[in-house]
Design a protein around this motif. Structure first.
Motif, short mmCIF file in Angstrom:
data_model
loop_
_atom_site.label_atom_id
_atom_site.label_comp_id
_atom_site.label_asym_id
_atom_site.label_seq_id
_atom_site.Cartn_x
_atom_site.Cartn_y
_atom_site.Cartn_z
N LEU A 113 0.81 -1.21 0.00
CA LEU A 113 0.00 0.00 0.00
C LEU A 113 0.85 1.27 0.00
N ASP A 114 1.94 1.28 0.72
CA ASP A 114 2.75 2.49 0.85
C ASP A 114 3.46 2.87 -0.44
N ASP A 115 3.58 1.93 -1.37
CA ASP A 115 4.21 2.21 -2.66
C ASP A 115 3.21 2.12 -3.81
N SER A 116 1.94 2.10 -3.49
CA SER A 116 0.88 1.93 -4.50
C SER A 116 0.38 3.29 -4.97
N PRO A 117 -0.50 3.31 -5.96
CA PRO A 117 -1.12 4.57 -6.37
C PRO A 117 -1.86 5.29 -5.25
N PHE A 118 -2.26 4.57 -4.19
CA PHE A 118 -2.87 5.25 -3.06
C PHE A 118 -1.87 6.22 -2.43
N ALA A 119 -0.62 5.82 -2.36
CA ALA A 119 0.41 6.69 -1.81
C ALA A 119 0.68 7.88 -2.74
#
Length: 226
Positions: free
Chosen positions: A212-218
């Motif tokens: 999650l921390d390196d995903s498009p959410f970030a």
């Protein structure tokens, strides 16, 4: 401005795509239509009326559509008490909620089906709202359900991410100006999701949660690389 985490349900948060395939196949068989399961699988994610047109042809005799849909719905309802949620789907929604995202489900499921699906996911405490195909004039791949979901979240397109498992999901996200994230848990190949506009593709909810921390959410939240 609010941030919106938009999620398809079937194949994305619940392991139900192949149940739909089986139920549609049987509904078609009962009505005298020979439709390959492979073709049905590729059409999952379309609203019922569009799915029938896609598989039977736009010029097919629609007089039996209501019976076909009812047969599918009746068959699928037999699984309501045991629909399987995908591994760590609930944790993914709760983590996003805890980070300040407004989680909205974007689905074409009926009310009764959606109740069963939400029970399978088990994360009602993290869900802000639900956008249904019944709320808009056109379902996915049109952008309407995604745009409606943005309204429910009070978010703008640049402040949203849409997670789905079909090309219809990725196309709808792209048309709405929302970043699309694809999951392979629905059975659609990575290349197809990327060609339909997926910014990133993960195997399943647990894989997305881990990254999650390196995903498009970030990227959307401005936290990438931190």
């Amino acid at each position: 401005m609010n941030r919106a985490a938009l999620f398809d349900v079937d194949g994305t948060l619940t392991d139900t795509n192949h149940l739909h395939v089986t139920c549609w196949w049987e509904a078609f068989r009962q009505a005298g239509h020979a439709v390959a399961m492979h073709d049905i699988h590729r059409a999952i994610g379309l609203p019922g009326e569009d799915l029938l047109g896609h598989l039977l042809g736009e010029d097919h005799d629609t007089s039996g559509d209501e019976r076909l849909t009812a047969a599918h719905d009746t068959l699928y309802a037999t699984y309501f008490d045991r629909l399987p949620g995908l591994d760590r789907a609930a944790e993914l929604l709760r983590e996003l909620h805890a980070r300040g995202w407004r989680v909205v489900l974007v689905t074409s499921a009926s009310d009764a089906e959606l109740t069963a699906l939400r029970g399978a996911i088990g994360a009602d405490d993290a869900i802000t709202a639900t956008a249904s195909a019944d709320d808009v004039s056109e379902g996915k791949p049109a952008p309407d359900p995604v745009v409606h979901a943005l309204g429910l979240a009070g978010a703008a397109a640049p402040d949203a991410v849409f997670v789905g498992d079909t090309v219809w999901d990725m196309t709808a996200a792209t048309r709405a100006g929302v970043v699309g994230v694809g999951l392979l848990s629905g059975g659609i190949p990575r290349r197809d999701l990327e060609e339909a506009g997926a910014r990133a593709v993960y195997r399943h909810p647990a894989d997305l949660l881990a990254g999650l921390d390196d995903s498009p959410f970030a990227d959307v939240s401005g936290e990438a690389g931190k």
